[in-house]
Write a protein that holds these residues in place. Structure first.
Motif, short mmCIF file in Angstrom:
data_model
loop_
_atom_site.label_atom_id
_atom_site.label_comp_id
_atom_site.label_asym_id
_atom_site.label_seq_id
_atom_site.Cartn_x
_atom_site.Cartn_y
_atom_site.Cartn_z
N ASN A 103 0.87 -1.18 0.00
CA ASN A 103 0.00 0.00 0.00
C ASN A 103 0.90 1.23 0.00
O ASN A 103 1.69 1.42 0.93
CB ASN A 103 -0.92 -0.02 1.22
N TYR A 133 1.66 5.37 -0.30
CA TYR A 133 1.24 6.77 -0.24
C TYR A 133 2.47 7.59 -0.62
O TYR A 133 3.34 7.85 0.21
CB TYR A 133 0.71 7.19 1.13
N CYS A 188 4.69 14.14 -2.78
CA CYS A 188 4.61 14.98 -3.99
C CYS A 188 5.99 15.40 -4.49
O CYS A 188 6.16 15.68 -5.66
CB CYS A 188 3.76 16.21 -3.70
N LYS A 212 9.88 10.96 -4.17
CA LYS A 212 9.30 9.92 -5.03
C LYS A 212 10.40 9.02 -5.57
O LYS A 212 10.27 7.80 -5.60
CB LYS A 212 8.54 10.53 -6.20
N GLY A 230 -2.73 2.14 -3.87
CA GLY A 230 -2.54 3.34 -3.07
C GLY A 230 -2.60 4.61 -3.88
O GLY A 230 -3.11 4.65 -5.00
N ASP A 231 -2.03 5.64 -3.29
CA ASP A 231 -1.98 6.96 -3.91
C ASP A 231 -0.55 7.20 -4.35
O ASP A 231 0.33 7.47 -3.53
CB ASP A 231 -2.43 8.03 -2.90
N PHE A 232 -0.31 7.11 -5.64
CA PHE A 232 1.04 7.22 -6.18
C PHE A 232 1.43 8.67 -6.48
O PHE A 232 2.59 8.95 -6.72
CB PHE A 232 1.16 6.38 -7.46
N ASN A 233 0.46 9.57 -6.45
CA ASN A 233 0.73 10.98 -6.74
C ASN A 233 1.55 11.14 -8.01
O ASN A 233 2.43 12.01 -8.09
CB ASN A 233 1.40 11.67 -5.55
N SER A 234 1.26 10.30 -8.99
CA SER A 234 1.97 10.32 -10.26
C SER A 234 1.01 9.93 -11.37
O SER A 234 0.03 9.23 -11.13
CB SER A 234 3.15 9.34 -10.26
N ARG A 262 -4.54 13.49 -15.73
CA ARG A 262 -4.67 14.62 -14.81
C ARG A 262 -6.11 15.09 -14.83
O ARG A 262 -6.59 15.57 -15.84
CB ARG A 262 -3.72 15.74 -15.20
N TYR A 296 8.04 7.87 -13.08
CA TYR A 296 7.02 6.87 -12.76
C TYR A 296 7.00 5.76 -13.81
O TYR A 296 6.94 4.57 -13.49
CB TYR A 296 5.66 7.56 -12.67
#
Length: 103
Positions: A28, A30, A33, A38, A61-65, A72, A87
């Motif tokens: 998982n 997170y 940014c 990263k 999870g939240d890959f912020n990518s 987007r 990424y």
């Protein structure tokens, strides 16, 4: 579940999918940014994936990518192509594949 542990940006569960007798990891994520953070997280995850290469791995999870500009959604921001490339390289070099989900 046979074990679990956490590292900065991820929680890892090690266990067996009983019905199918498959050893697996669930990671998982997170992701931060920050580009540098990263980069460090992706390297840490690659190390875990390499150590457990005989297991099936599910990463959520939240890959912020994003991998493509079209992913987007929401507020208008400048697209950072360094993050997209980072990424994409992470996914490719880890031997992972992305399921075609949107959200």
């Amino acid at each position: 579940m046979t074990s679990s542990w956490h590292m900065k940006g991820m929680l890892i569960v090690n266990g067996r999918w009983v019905d199918e007798s498959i050893d697996m990891l669930i990671i998982n994520v997170y992701a931060p940014c920050s580009f540098l953070e990263k980069e460090q997280l992706w390297e840490a995850i690659k190390t875990v994936v390499e150590q457990y290469d005989e297991r099936k791995i599910c990463m959520v999870g939240d890959f912020n990518s994003i991998r493509e500009e079209t992913e987007r959604i929401g507020r208008r921001v400048d697209i950072d192509h360094r993050n997209i490339n980072l990424y994409e390289d992470f996914i490719s070099s880890s031997g992972l594949m992305e399921l075609p989900l949107r959200g």
